[in-house]
Design a protein around this motif. Structure first.
Motif, PDB file in Angstrom:
ATOM      1  N   ARG A  12      56.760  29.467  43.331  1.00 47.72           N
ATOM      2  CA  ARG A  12      55.457  29.560  42.636  1.00 47.72           C
ATOM      3  C   ARG A  12      54.325  28.901  43.427  1.00 47.72           C
ATOM      4  NH1 ARG A  12      55.132  27.945  36.623  1.00 47.72           N
ATOM      5  NH2 ARG A  12      53.251  29.166  36.835  1.00 47.72           N
ATOM      6  N   LEU A  13      54.653  28.322  44.591  1.00 46.06           N
ATOM      7  CA  LEU A  13      53.633  27.561  45.326  1.00 46.06           C
ATOM      8  C   LEU A  13      52.461  28.441  45.741  1.00 46.06           C
ATOM      9  CD1 LEU A  13      55.907  25.349  47.625  1.00 46.06           C
ATOM     10  CD2 LEU A  13      54.462  24.550  45.740  1.00 46.06           C
ATOM     11  N   GLU A  14      52.769  29.624  46.282  1.00 43.45           N
ATOM     12  CA  GLU A  14      51.693  30.496  46.783  1.00 43.45           C
ATOM     13  C   GLU A  14      50.777  30.947  45.650  1.00 43.45           C
ATOM     14  OE1 GLU A  14      50.371  31.600  49.636  1.00 43.45           O
ATOM     15  OE2 GLU A  14      51.660  30.219  50.735  1.00 43.45           O
ATOM     16  N   SER A  15      51.370  31.362  44.522  1.00 43.87           N
ATOM     17  CA  SER A  15      50.509  31.873  43.442  1.00 43.87           C
ATOM     18  C   SER A  15      49.663  30.748  42.857  1.00 43.87           C
ATOM     19  CB  SER A  15      51.339  32.583  42.372  1.00 43.87           C
ATOM     20  OG  SER A  15      52.180  31.653  41.731  1.00 43.87           O
ATOM     21  N   LEU A  16      50.204  29.547  42.756  1.00 44.09           N
ATOM     22  CA  LEU A  16      49.386  28.446  42.232  1.00 44.09           C
ATOM     23  C   LEU A  16      48.297  28.032  43.223  1.00 44.09           C
ATOM     24  CD1 LEU A  16      51.483  28.348  39.949  1.00 44.09           C
ATOM     25  CD2 LEU A  16      51.063  25.903  39.881  1.00 44.09           C
ATOM     26  N   THR A  17      48.600  28.151  44.506  1.00 43.14           N
ATOM     27  CA  THR A  17      47.573  27.861  45.513  1.00 43.14           C
ATOM     28  C   THR A  17      46.442  28.879  45.399  1.00 43.14           C
ATOM     29  OG1 THR A  17      49.271  26.921  46.935  1.00 43.14           O
ATOM     30  CG2 THR A  17      47.192  27.475  47.989  1.00 43.14           C
ATOM     31  N   ASP A  18      46.803  30.150  45.148  1.00 40.43           N
ATOM     32  CA  ASP A  18      45.782  31.187  44.942  1.00 40.43           C
ATOM     33  C   ASP A  18      44.877  30.870  43.750  1.00 40.43           C
ATOM     34  OD1 ASP A  18      46.325  32.863  47.039  1.00 40.43           O
ATOM     35  OD2 ASP A  18      47.736  34.119  45.912  1.00 40.43           O
ATOM     36  N   ILE A  19      45.487  30.307  42.711  1.00 41.38           N
ATOM     37  CA  ILE A  19      44.729  30.060  41.480  1.00 41.38           C
ATOM     38  C   ILE A  19      43.940  28.753  41.560  1.00 41.38           C
ATOM     39  CG2 ILE A  19      44.999  29.559  39.003  1.00 41.38           C
ATOM     40  CD1 ILE A  19      47.550  31.299  39.080  1.00 41.38           C
ATOM     41  N   CYS A  20      44.545  27.726  42.115  1.00 40.09           N
ATOM     42  CA  CYS A  20      44.001  26.359  41.953  1.00 40.09           C
ATOM     43  C   CYS A  20      43.362  25.775  43.205  1.00 40.09           C
ATOM     44  CB  CYS A  20      45.107  25.412  41.482  1.00 40.09           C
ATOM     45  SG  CYS A  20      45.824  25.903  39.913  1.00 40.09           S
ATOM     46  N   VAL A  21      43.643  26.311  44.373  1.00 37.38           N
ATOM     47  CA  VAL A  21      43.136  25.684  45.603  1.00 37.38           C
ATOM     48  C   VAL A  21      42.248  26.630  46.415  1.00 37.38           C
ATOM     49  CG1 VAL A  21      43.804  24.597  47.791  1.00 37.38           C
ATOM     50  CG2 VAL A  21      45.080  24.075  45.697  1.00 37.38           C
ATOM     51  N   ARG A  22      42.717  27.853  46.663  1.00 38.45           N
ATOM     52  CA  ARG A  22      41.962  28.734  47.574  1.00 38.45           C
ATOM     53  C   ARG A  22      40.553  29.055  47.062  1.00 38.45           C
ATOM     54  NH1 ARG A  22      47.620  31.121  48.806  1.00 38.45           N
ATOM     55  NH2 ARG A  22      48.075  29.901  50.668  1.00 38.45           N
ATOM     56  N   PRO A  23      40.353  29.266  45.737  1.00 40.23           N
ATOM     57  CA  PRO A  23      38.970  29.533  45.278  1.00 40.23           C
ATOM     58  C   PRO A  23      38.023  28.357  45.569  1.00 40.23           C
ATOM     59  CG  PRO A  23      40.570  30.048  43.547  1.00 40.23           C
ATOM     60  CD  PRO A  23      41.337  29.358  44.637  1.00 40.23           C
ATOM     61  N   VAL A  24      38.547  27.143  45.516  1.00 36.89           N
ATOM     62  CA  VAL A  24      37.727  25.962  45.802  1.00 36.89           C
ATOM     63  C   VAL A  24      37.368  25.912  47.289  1.00 36.89           C
ATOM     64  CG1 VAL A  24      37.854  23.442  45.917  1.00 36.89           C
ATOM     65  CG2 VAL A  24      38.513  24.620  43.833  1.00 36.89           C
TER      66      VAL A  24
END
Ligand code: AMP
Ligand code: GLY
Length: 429
Positions: free
Chosen positions: A243-255
């Motif tokens: 789940r690391l990649e999908s959570l990074t997409d949601i919580c980190v990459r937009p920032v």
């Protein structure tokens, strides 16, 4: 390569230890370092404080440093990366604009809204009367957060309106946190299990590290006051690798994208503190650096050359697949002085560290120690972080506590349940 690590805790000891494993690294200077970094072959403690920006820049220039790695948030929020850029010294850490993500909760909330990152609903207040009126209108539970850096004392999770009103009074009227409490964020109270998602960022790309879980309260079963962190382990079953990649997409990459659009690409570690709620993951906070103690188990699992990875990040050339880590679990237990996080004594003698490490797959990172005539003495509330690798969480936990039991320190304190939440979750899966 010559590297300067800024800071003096367990996180910094772990950074120094890992950087020294790189074949390209010749010397790691540590400002100011501790009794653990003083003992690492190739590391040199330098008596410059972590918030003395001019002293740090001078040190880096004088010693011909190729890369600076700030451990704690303070030098970052003060602008060490900006100052180093002026003299062309690479820094693995964000500029002061990006560091506001950690230095100002109001800034972080505004950016999360702009970037559409899931987070608790919140409102920002500059006047005590308006904050109090809001609390009376919405009731409790409610979370009161000081805007600025407050060394872990800036967040009150209030179960009753009176507690929240008292927090507003303390922070805004009595100024108990100084300028940090002049602006407040009031937010919805979320429920769920907390987990840390740390990403190495190069301004454009974010590579997630495996998950980690901290233990913030001082006593077993999450009782007692908040601390800097009493132990951590990685991975945390609540956030598995798939789940690391999908959570990074949601919580980190937009920032990252929002900061880059603002003209301030984020370089360094962006740490999202997540609450895994029934409605999905929500961001509680961002830190702009490695977590302490999460860094210690994370770096024990990391394989390969940390110095090169950091240079790729500074150069903007991170690519998927550059991060490699052991499949084993790592778990760190913090040994603290009795009384921490309140009053405690310093100067306690510590023995048994070599016996602990002789167990194998154990590293004792120093958090608050100094070396005096070859004797390790405590110099802080959190003293050591005893970290072990194991085939799974149960094995890592058993080894870490076996190592803890080899260490002799009078008036010490540690939690005996680091990793228990993860073991419970594994048993339910
Ligand atoms: P922070 O400094 O924002 O990480 O907050 C410190 C701690 O307060 C977190 O680790 C959580 O345990 C708790 N906390 C922060 N925000 C919330 C929230 N919205 N709901 C529930 N607990 C929270
Ligand atoms: N372990 C939490 C922090 O470093 O902020």
């Amino acid at each position: 390569m010559r590297i300067l690590v800024i800071g003096s805790g367990g996180r910094e000891h772990a950074l120094v230890w890992k950087l020294l494993q790189s074949p390209h690294v010749e010397t790691v200077f540590v400002a100011p370092g501790n009794g653990g970094t003083a003992q690492e072959q190739g590391a040199v403690n330098m008596p410059v404080a972590a918030d003395d920006l001019a002293g740090l820049v001078n040190l880096a220039r004088r010693e011909g440093v190729d890369l600076v790695v700030p451990g704690p948030e303070l030098p970052l929020t003060l602008g060490i990366a900006d100052r180093l850029r002026e003299v062309d010294i690479p820094c693995f850490g964000p500029d002061a604009y990006c560091a506001q993500l950690e230095g100002s909760k109001a800034f972080a909330k505004e950016l999360m809204q702009r970037a559409q990152v899931p987070t608790a609903r919140s409102a920002v207040f500059h006047q005590a009367a308006e904050a109090a009126a809001h609390i009376r209108a919405v009731g409790a539970p409610i979370v009161v957060k000081a805007d600025g850096l407050a060394a872990g004392k800036g967040v009150i999770v209030a179960q009753r309106p009176e507690e929240a009103l008292q927090a507003v009074e303390d922070m805004m009227t009595a100024h108990c946190l100084g300028a940090a409490g002049e602006t407040l964020v009031l937010e919805e109270c979320l429920e769920g299990e907390e987990v840390s998602l740390l990403c190495v960022c190069d301004g454009t790309h974010a590579l997630p590290l495996p998950s980690a879980q901290d233990h913030k309260r001082v006593f077993d079963e999450d009782k007692g006051p908040n601390t800097g962190g009493m132990g951590a382990y990685s991975p945390a079953p609540v956030l598995p690798d798939n789940r690391l990649e999908s959570l990074t997409d949601i919580c980190v990459r937009p920032v990252l994208q929002a900061l880059a659009r603002d003209g301030h690409p984020f370089v360094g570690v962006l740490y999202a503190g997540l609450m895994m709620t029934a409605d999905g993951p929500k961001v509680l906070e961002y830190n702009v650096r490695f977590g302490d103690p999460e860094c210690q188990p994370l770096l024990m699992r990391l394989e390969g050359d940390l110095a090169s990875l950091m240079l790729e990040a500074v150069g903007g050339t991170l690519r998927p697949g550059m991060l490699h880590y052991s499949r084993h679990t790592a778990l760190g237990v913090v040994l603290a002085a009795q009384g921490y996080p309140g009053h405690y004594v310093k100067g306690l003698p510590i023995t048994g560290i070599a016996d602990a490490e002789a167990l194998g797959d154990v590293k004792v990172f120093h958090c608050g120690t100094r070396l005096e005539e070859g004797q390790v003495l405590s110099s802080g509330g959190r003293v050591l972080c005893v970290t072990a690798l194991g085939q799974d969480l149960a094995a890592a936990q058993a080894r870490a506590y076996a190592a803890v039991d080899k260490i002799v320190m009078p008036q010490s304190l540690c939690r005996r349940d680091i990793g228990a939440k993860g073991l419970r979750r594994l048993a339910e899966m």
